[in-house]
Design a protein around this motif. Structure first.
Motif, PDB file in Angstrom:
ATOM      1  N   ILE A 321      29.911  41.206  49.879  1.00 41.68           N
ATOM      2  CA  ILE A 321      30.691  41.647  48.975  1.00 41.68           C
ATOM      3  C   ILE A 321      30.569  40.443  47.833  1.00 41.68           C
ATOM      4  O   ILE A 321      30.494  39.292  48.244  1.00 41.68           O
ATOM      5  CB  ILE A 321      32.252  41.996  49.113  1.00 41.68           C
ATOM      6  N   ASN A 322      30.667  40.826  46.555  1.00 38.67           N
ATOM      7  CA  ASN A 322      30.516  39.678  45.599  1.00 38.67           C
ATOM      8  C   ASN A 322      31.294  39.861  44.297  1.00 38.67           C
ATOM      9  O   ASN A 322      31.767  41.289  44.113  1.00 38.67           O
ATOM     10  CB  ASN A 322      29.146  39.186  45.190  1.00 38.67           C
ATOM     11  N   VAL A 323      31.552  39.247  43.470  1.00 37.42           N
ATOM     12  CA  VAL A 323      32.268  39.297  42.214  1.00 37.42           C
ATOM     13  C   VAL A 323      31.649  38.614  41.151  1.00 37.42           C
ATOM     14  O   VAL A 323      31.108  37.449  41.306  1.00 37.42           O
ATOM     15  CB  VAL A 323      33.759  39.005  42.318  1.00 37.42           C
ATOM     16  N   ARG A 324      31.668  39.192  39.954  1.00 33.23           N
ATOM     17  CA  ARG A 324      31.388  38.274  38.840  1.00 33.23           C
ATOM     18  C   ARG A 324      32.084  38.907  37.564  1.00 33.23           C
ATOM     19  O   ARG A 324      32.585  39.980  37.780  1.00 33.23           O
ATOM     20  CB  ARG A 324      29.789  38.751  38.570  1.00 33.23           C
ATOM     21  N   SER A 325      32.564  38.065  36.760  1.00 32.21           N
ATOM     22  CA  SER A 325      33.801  37.993  35.965  1.00 32.21           C
ATOM     23  C   SER A 325      33.646  37.065  34.660  1.00 32.21           C
ATOM     24  O   SER A 325      33.172  36.077  34.890  1.00 32.21           O
ATOM     25  CB  SER A 325      35.208  37.939  36.351  1.00 32.21           C
ATOM     26  N   THR A 326      33.979  37.654  33.486  1.00 34.41           N
ATOM     27  CA  THR A 326      34.084  36.647  32.436  1.00 34.41           C
ATOM     28  C   THR A 326      35.674  37.185  31.743  1.00 34.41           C
ATOM     29  O   THR A 326      36.170  38.140  31.572  1.00 34.41           O
ATOM     30  CB  THR A 326      33.095  37.377  31.255  1.00 34.41           C
ATOM     31  N   GLU A 327      36.145  35.811  31.589  1.00 35.70           N
ATOM     32  CA  GLU A 327      37.700  35.923  30.991  1.00 35.70           C
ATOM     33  C   GLU A 327      37.658  36.750  29.825  1.00 35.70           C
ATOM     34  O   GLU A 327      37.005  36.513  28.784  1.00 35.70           O
ATOM     35  CB  GLU A 327      38.344  34.527  30.814  1.00 35.70           C
ATOM     36  N   SER A 328      38.690  37.587  29.973  1.00 35.33           N
ATOM     37  CA  SER A 328      39.137  38.426  28.768  1.00 35.33           C
ATOM     38  C   SER A 328      38.191  39.687  28.518  1.00 35.33           C
ATOM     39  O   SER A 328      38.191  40.480  27.612  1.00 35.33           O
ATOM     40  CB  SER A 328      39.234  37.513  27.351  1.00 35.33           C
ATOM     41  N   THR A 332      33.529  42.550  37.804  1.00 38.20           N
ATOM     42  CA  THR A 332      32.819  43.580  38.508  1.00 38.20           C
ATOM     43  C   THR A 332      32.731  43.311  40.104  1.00 38.20           C
ATOM     44  O   THR A 332      32.536  42.043  40.275  1.00 38.20           O
ATOM     45  CB  THR A 332      31.325  43.840  37.973  1.00 38.20           C
ATOM     46  N   PHE A 333      33.266  43.927  40.816  1.00 36.78           N
ATOM     47  CA  PHE A 333      32.990  43.827  42.314  1.00 36.78           C
ATOM     48  C   PHE A 333      32.084  44.586  42.794  1.00 36.78           C
ATOM     49  O   PHE A 333      32.364  45.852  42.627  1.00 36.78           O
ATOM     50  CB  PHE A 333      34.390  43.995  43.078  1.00 36.78           C
ATOM     51  N   GLY A 334      31.209  44.115  43.536  1.00 36.15           N
ATOM     52  CA  GLY A 334      30.089  44.630  44.212  1.00 36.15           C
ATOM     53  C   GLY A 334      30.134  44.634  45.599  1.00 36.15           C
ATOM     54  O   GLY A 334      30.210  43.522  46.262  1.00 36.15           O
ATOM     55  N   PHE A 335      29.594  45.665  46.519  1.00 36.19           N
ATOM     56  CA  PHE A 335      29.500  45.468  47.906  1.00 36.19           C
ATOM     57  C   PHE A 335      28.486  46.524  48.314  1.00 36.19           C
ATOM     58  O   PHE A 335      28.216  47.390  47.695  1.00 36.19           O
ATOM     59  CB  PHE A 335      30.994  45.924  48.504  1.00 36.19           C
TER      60      PHE A 335
END
Length: 354
Positions: A321-328, A332-335
């Motif tokens: 499982i991983n996560v990528r994100s940009t503030e504001s 996206t959580f992917g597994f």
């Protein structure tokens, strides 16, 4: 072999020294040769005996001790006794390797100790907050002696919510403990991930409307994709991730799920357009009780274990499982899930025409 060479060099040095002294006093090359040969032979055997008995044997003992401790008795017995031809060099390598291992172990112990302290501090805080709230509401009702029934009902309702919060916390702690120790079994079955996502969306539709957030699962993902996993636990993963996106999403926003077929896996991604997460927090996001926005998290509620449970469930499936994100902008959580080796057989349903 190296020991004999070392002893021979030392014996030769002594012999040369004594021969030089002999030549200085007698000036006879014959005496010098006799002195040199006698000294080098005598010194060789004396040095070899002393080094072998008092130094080399001790080094061999140290080496065997370290070697045996590292291997363990069972493995040592299986491999047989190990005798090194160069124990001095081997001892040096063994000690360096052992020192590196011990340093790594110490670093790991320090990390675990810090994690334990943080965990105890967090769990203490998580329990104290609802307990103090319940205690306060009950004391207020007792002091009022039920003179104001409306206030008493309101306080009892709030106390009940905090009792529910404690129940969720204990339940989640018990679940994550069982996942970590392997007590909770993974019951694999073959099912269509598409249908599961639609089922979860239907169950959470009301909650999404309360947050004014739209749930999106595009028709292009309608083609059946069979996976091999624990159906109930994957439902829990999806519910936790979607619930998390609703809590931290923006009003009028959306939460969508996408599917990507890989070679022998299926990638499931849950994407929202909410407040996002600062990059510095991403590595710690799946830690127990970790919250990026403490004040808002307290208002929203929850046990703080949702993402930790998600991570443990996915890892129990031997997936990632991983996560990528940009503030504001959103997260996206992917597994991944294991694609079913045998394709599901879906019957062809005849279409009735008028």
């Amino acid at each position: 072999m190296k020991l004999r060479v070392l002893v021979l060099i030392n014996a030769a040095a002594v012999a040369v020294t004594l021969s030089a002294v002999n030549y200085y006093f007698r000036h006879s090359w014959y005496d010098v040769m006799i002195t040199f040969l006698a000294t080098i032979i005598t010194s060789f055997f004396v040095f070899y005996y002393l080094i072998e008995k008092y130094i080399y044997s001790k080094i061999k003992l140290i080496y065997k001790l370290i070697h045996n401790l590292k291997l363990g008795r069972d493995l040592r017995d299986a491999l047989g006794e190990h005798v090194s031809a160069d124990p001095i060099n081997d001892v040096e390598q063994e000690v360096k390797e052992w020192a590196r291992q011990k340093k790594t172990e110490i670093d790991e112990l320090r990390t675990q100790e810090k994690f334990r302290r943080d965990f105890l501090s967090n769990i203490s805080h998580e329990f104290k907050t609802p307990l103090f709230a319940i205690q306060g509401y009950i004391e207020a009702i007792q002091d009022d002696e039920f003179d104001d029934l409306d206030m008493a009902r309101d306080f009892l309702t709030k106390a009940s919510r905090n009792v529910d919060r404690l129940s969720y916390l204990i339940k989640d702690l018990d679940e994550i403990s069982k996942l970590e120790t392997g007590e909770m079994a993974i019951n694999y079955s073959k099912f269509k991930i598409n249908d599961l996502i639609k089922e979860v969306f239907e169950s959470m539709e009301m909650k999404a409307k309360q947050h004014n957030i739209k749930l999106i699962f595009k028709q292009k993902y309608d083609e059946p994709i069979a996976v091999n996993a624990d159906r109930e636990k994957i439902i829990q993963v999806l519910v936790n991730l979607i619930d998390n996106s609703l809590k931290y999403g923006k009003e009028g926003g959306s939460t969508s799920i996408s599917l990507f077929e890989l070679h022998d896996q299926v990638l499931v991604e849950v994407t929202d357009d909410g407040i996002g997460i600062e990059e510095k927090y991403l590595p710690r996001l799946f830690e127990r009780f970790f919250r990026t926005d403490t004040s808002r998290s307290r208002q929203i509620g929850g046990s703080g274990l949702g993402l930790a449970i998600v991570k443990h469930i996915i890892e129990a499936h031997q997936q990632t499982i991983n996560v990528r994100s940009t503030e504001s902008l959103g997260s996206t959580f992917g597994f991944t899930l294991q694609k079913s080796k045998q394709s599901l057989q879906f019957p062809n349903i005849p279409v009735l025409k008028n």
